[in-house]
Design a protein around this motif. Structure first.
Motif, PDB file in Angstrom:
ATOM      1  N   GLU A 256       0.825  -1.211   0.000  1.00  0.00           N
ATOM      2  CA  GLU A 256       0.000   0.000   0.000  1.00  0.00           C
ATOM      3  C   GLU A 256       0.857   1.259   0.000  1.00  0.00           C
ATOM      4  OE1 GLU A 256      -3.387   1.910  -0.531  1.00  0.00           O
ATOM      5  OE2 GLU A 256      -3.418  -0.255  -0.158  1.00  0.00           O
ATOM      6  N   SER A 257       1.847   1.324   0.878  1.00  0.00           N
ATOM      7  CA  SER A 257       2.704   2.514   0.954  1.00  0.00           C
ATOM      8  C   SER A 257       3.556   2.657  -0.306  1.00  0.00           C
ATOM      9  CB  SER A 257       3.607   2.440   2.186  1.00  0.00           C
ATOM     10  OG  SER A 257       4.424   1.288   2.150  1.00  0.00           O
ATOM     11  N   PHE A 258       3.995   1.535  -0.866  1.00  0.00           N
ATOM     12  CA  PHE A 258       4.785   1.578  -2.095  1.00  0.00           C
ATOM     13  C   PHE A 258       3.954   2.144  -3.240  1.00  0.00           C
ATOM     14  CE2 PHE A 258       5.716  -0.585  -6.138  1.00  0.00           C
ATOM     15  CZ  PHE A 258       7.014  -0.145  -6.365  1.00  0.00           C
ATOM     16  N   ARG A 259       2.712   1.703  -3.359  1.00  0.00           N
ATOM     17  CA  ARG A 259       1.840   2.209  -4.433  1.00  0.00           C
ATOM     18  C   ARG A 259       1.564   3.700  -4.248  1.00  0.00           C
ATOM     19  NH1 ARG A 259      -0.650  -2.968  -3.606  1.00  0.00           N
ATOM     20  NH2 ARG A 259      -2.183  -2.045  -2.181  1.00  0.00           N
ATOM     21  N   TYR A 260       1.451   4.131  -2.983  1.00  0.00           N
ATOM     22  CA  TYR A 260       1.220   5.558  -2.720  1.00  0.00           C
ATOM     23  C   TYR A 260       2.425   6.391  -3.161  1.00  0.00           C
ATOM     24  CZ  TYR A 260       0.324   9.888  -0.199  1.00  0.00           C
ATOM     25  OH  TYR A 260       0.133  11.214   0.142  1.00  0.00           O
ATOM     26  N   LYS A 261       3.628   5.879  -2.921  1.00  0.00           N
ATOM     27  CA  LYS A 261       4.828   6.589  -3.350  1.00  0.00           C
ATOM     28  C   LYS A 261       4.915   6.664  -4.876  1.00  0.00           C
ATOM     29  CE  LYS A 261       7.618   5.475   0.744  1.00  0.00           C
ATOM     30  NZ  LYS A 261       8.794   4.743   1.259  1.00  0.00           N
TER      31      LYS A 261
END
Length: 795
Positions: A240-245
């Protein structure tokens, strides 16, 4: 299923990858280019079941005659244009996808609650928007297709992988289904079942190459994209955090797209412009925040690699390993994920489908591990067992004699089995040499083969599983684990028990047959566990852990025969022994003569009715009359007549009873296959013995007090059959001190023994059904815990 959000993204952003094609034209084009080659379409059957079920009524237990007719029409249309169909069904749930399976079961339970609420509020079936498939639809669809002469397989792993693998075969026009994973697999074109017009054979083909052009990716990048977006293996929150970045750094955000669509574009852009920039210089785990999820991530990526395929994103090393550990042989190819020896993990990747074989070899506790060279020219001699006592327990067979095994000589199915394994090169011992003509396969250059009784029985179970002939048997023998999806059961009204409990004693006796002690002739990899993990949906079960269910001993006149005797011989009288074991599984040995006196096609129905009415005291005389009447009247009904039946209203109890009965038919399939097929399968296929609307009609009539003659539509011939079958059921119940009473004498307050003993989910430990039946699971209950943490207790 598939990659989350990809289906909607394709429709809104990349509609150009969808092309309308005509399957008839594709087939003709194939034949012109490849004379003598039959065009084939591989069908993901589980994706197509909702498309095939066209009957208007679905809530009453299934309109099986109509459904069979729809399947026949589907097959006919393809046959007329010369297209061969290969159907693949889910054969088991992989452990990595168990959490996803549980989530879907809970979602289904909520949908079923809404269905029953609607029925109680409106007295009618909900609209198609609330459609829920009838119980046992997948099992009976497979058997229906086989009855129609079609090639139908059950998977040994995730079904979509096997579907995609079949798609690599010559002559395959495409994969027919509804799962975006078929855009990710590098296989034949993905054809949409939802867009298929059967009259014209037009459908939509989704082109993965055009998808790659839109995302600026290579086809080999798609498995990486799928895992970073999340699928059935990779949890949604893992990246999730990777996709947000990726989304924050993405400069081409489109205003007309939803967030999910922009996330897909952003992650694809990151793969194309960032990850690929350092590909070869850095390892993938150095460029992605894998953390403790490294092994799961690599397993997710490699799950998309079909036989012979490799990923450019990590180094692969091929190695064939034979591990003689607890009777299991396995061969796998490994993925090297990092060079640090302390942190290096190996994830098995199936380069060859044959490497998935797991077979028992011997019972010698002294186990060895042998590594075989993958070089084509090198031969390795593998020693299975050095214990002379063990060697006496197995049969030594030379290659030319494989089809002449004494016990297999007259049995056509095992003979075909050995031919099947010979073609695949699946030998568990001897001298093996990799074939130059067929890369990636182990050919039949085996000079000697040691075959134990256990190996043969397990191979028979495996072959019948793959060929779609049996149900649950191989899962129990190989893994000791089975599952059953949701059934239309009302959680708020449990006067009728859940099918999970009603048929559990039957399953337990079959477990004893399959997993008992060696001296009892049992076989299988799971036999040492003495417990079977059951993932069954019922009220109050959170599905956090499986129910651990112990085998239940059964009494067979003359003793319980071995599986070898039941499955692999055709001696005089063996069919009668198979029937004896089937009766014992239903605890009906004392009723053998009465059941034998019943007309042949009705014997299976008789066994099920006796068991059901002995087991559940809340069933009454009106229920019995309705079930028998609909089975007898069904024989004279045409498909059109059944479709035209109209019901005054829908009764929620009748809905649940219809589902309970159909689950009994699937239980008959299970027991019959475990016992060596003593009964003709057609005798208890639902299109021959059950119709949901017809049963519901008879149920409502019986509840109103209609006479038996009225229930049988004034057919005097049926009246004789009715009384004959009813008398056997009533007699059997009286032997068990079970009196089948009429509902009109109960009074409105009466709910039967089941409810009086506590049917609520908090009272399960008291058990279900009649007391004193010799079923120890009732004393312990399916939902108790051994520990405060909630580990499920064995039953």
């Amino acid at each position: 299923m598939g990659v989350r959000g990809l289906q909607g993204f394709v429709g809104s952003t990349c509609p150009h990858i969808c092309t309308v094609v005509n399957l008839r034209d594709l087939a003709e084009c194939h034949r012109s280019k490849h004379p003598g080659s039959s065009p084939t379409v591989v069908v993901d059957a589980m994706c197509c079941i909702r498309y095939w079920y066209t009957p208007e009524s679905w809530v009453c237990g299934g309109q099986w005659r109509e459904y069979f007719s729809a399947l026949r029409d589907f097959v006919r249309v393809f046959t007329e244009v010369g297209i061969k169909l290969v159907f693949v069904f889910d054969g088991m749930v992989e452990q990595d996808k168990r959490d996803e399976w549980v989530k879907r079961r809970h979602k289904n339970s909520r949908e079923i609650s809404r269905i029953f609420h609607y029925i109680k509020s409106h007295g009618e079936q909900p609209g198609r928007h609330m459609f829920f498939i009838p119980p046992g639809l997948a099992v009976f669809t497979r058997l229906a297709l086989k009855a129609l002469g079609q090639e139908a397989h059950c998977s040994l792993q995730e079904a979509d992988y096997e579907v995609a693998s079949h798609g690599l075969q010559d002559g395959c026009l495409g994969v027919l289904g509804e799962d975006t994973d078929y855009l990710i697999y590098n296989t034949s074109p993905y054809l949409s079942i939802q867009d298929l017009c059967l009259d014209t054979l037009d459908t939509v083909m989704l082109c993965r190459e055009k998808l790659c052009e839109s995302l600026h990716l290579r086809v080999a990048d798609l498995p990486l994209l799928a895992c970073l977006l999340g699928n059935d293996i990779i949890p949604q929150g893992m990246f999730e955090s990777f996709r947000y970045k990726c989304l924050s750094a993405y400069t081409a955000v489109k205003e007309n797209l939803d967030k999910r669509g922009n996330v897909i574009l952003a992650v694809a852009d990151h793969i194309a412009k960032v990850l690929r920039l350092h590909q070869g210089e850095k390892k993938l785990e150095e460029m992605l925040p894998l953390g403790p999820n490294k092994a799961l991530f690599y397993k997710g990526v490699t799950s998309y690699l079909l036989p012979g395929q490799k990923s450019p994103w990590f180094v692969q090393k091929s190695k064939a390993v034979i591990t003689l550990d607890k009777q299991i042989l396995s061969m796998s190819s490994d993925v090297s994920m990092c060079s640090d020896p302390e942190s290096q993990q190996e994830v098995p990747m199936d380069v060859d489908p044959e490497f998935k074989l797991e077979a028992p070899l011997c019972t010698n506790p002294e186990i060895k591990q042998v590594t075989m060279s993958s070089e084509p020219e090198i031969e390795q001699q593998v020693t299975l067992c050095s214990n002379p006592e063990i060697k006496q327990e197995v049969t030594m067979v030379s290659d030319p004699e494989i089809l002449k095994l004494a016990d297999l000589e007259a049995a056509s199915r095992p003979a075909l089995l050995w031919r099947h394994f010979s073609n695949e090169g699946l030998y568990c011992a001897g001298v093996a040499k990799r074939s130059k003509s067929v890369p990636g396969m182990w050919p039949c250059l085996v000079q000697q083969l040691f075959v134990s009784k256990e190996v043969i029985c397990l191979y028979v179970a495996r072959a019948q599983h793959v060929q779609g002939e049996s149900y649950l048997v191989y899962n129990i023998m190989s893994r000791g684990e089975i599952e059953c999806s949701n059934t239309l059961e009302d959680e708020l009204d449990q006067a009728l028990p859940s099918q999970a409990f009603v048929y559990r004693p039957v399953r337990q006796r079959v477990y004893a047959l399959l997993l008992g002690d060696d001296e009892d002739g049992a076989c299988g990899l799971a036999k040492e566990t003495k417990e079977v993990k059951e993932w069954f949906v019922y009220a109050g079960n959170p599905l956090k852990h499986p129910d651990l269910v112990r085998p239940l001993p059964m009494s067979v006149p003359g003793g319980t025969p071995s599986l070898k005797a039941l499955w692999l011989t055709e001696e005089l009288g063996v069919q009668a022994r198979r029937f004896d074991v089937l009766l014992a599984c239903f605890n009906l040995s004392s009723m053998r003569e009465d059941v034998q006196a019943v007309e042949g096609p009705l014997r299976a129905l008789c066994c099920l009715l006796i068991y059901l009415f002995v087991q559940v005291d809340t069933l009454c005389l009106e229920d019995l009359q309705a079930l028998i009447a609909q089975a007898l009247c069904l024989q004279a009904k045409s498909t059109a007549q059944l479709a035209d039946l109209q019901l005054d209203h829908i009764n929620p109890r009748a809905v649940q009873l219809g589902s309970l009965f159909v689950r009994g038919l699937t239980t008959l399939v299970f027991v019959n296959s475990a016992c060596g097929f003593p009964l003709d399968m057609s005798d208890f296929m639902p299109w021959n013995v059950f119709d949901g609307k017809l049963f519901h009609q008879k149920y409502l009539q019986s509840e109103k007090g209609h006479t038996v003659e009225a229930l049988l539509e004034e057919n005097r011939f049926l009246l004789t059959q009715f009384h004959s079958l009813k008398s056997v059921v009533v007699k059997a119940c009286l032997r068990e001190n079970r009196h089948i009473g009429s509902r009109q004498y109960w009074g409105s307050h009466h709910t039967g023994w089941w409810s009086r003993q506590g049917s609520g989910s908090q009272q399960m430990s008291s058990g279900y059904g009649r007391p004193g039946r010799g079923q120890p699971w009732r004393d312990q209950g399916p939902g108790k815990s051994q520990h405060p943490q909630g580990t499920r207790r064995a039953c």
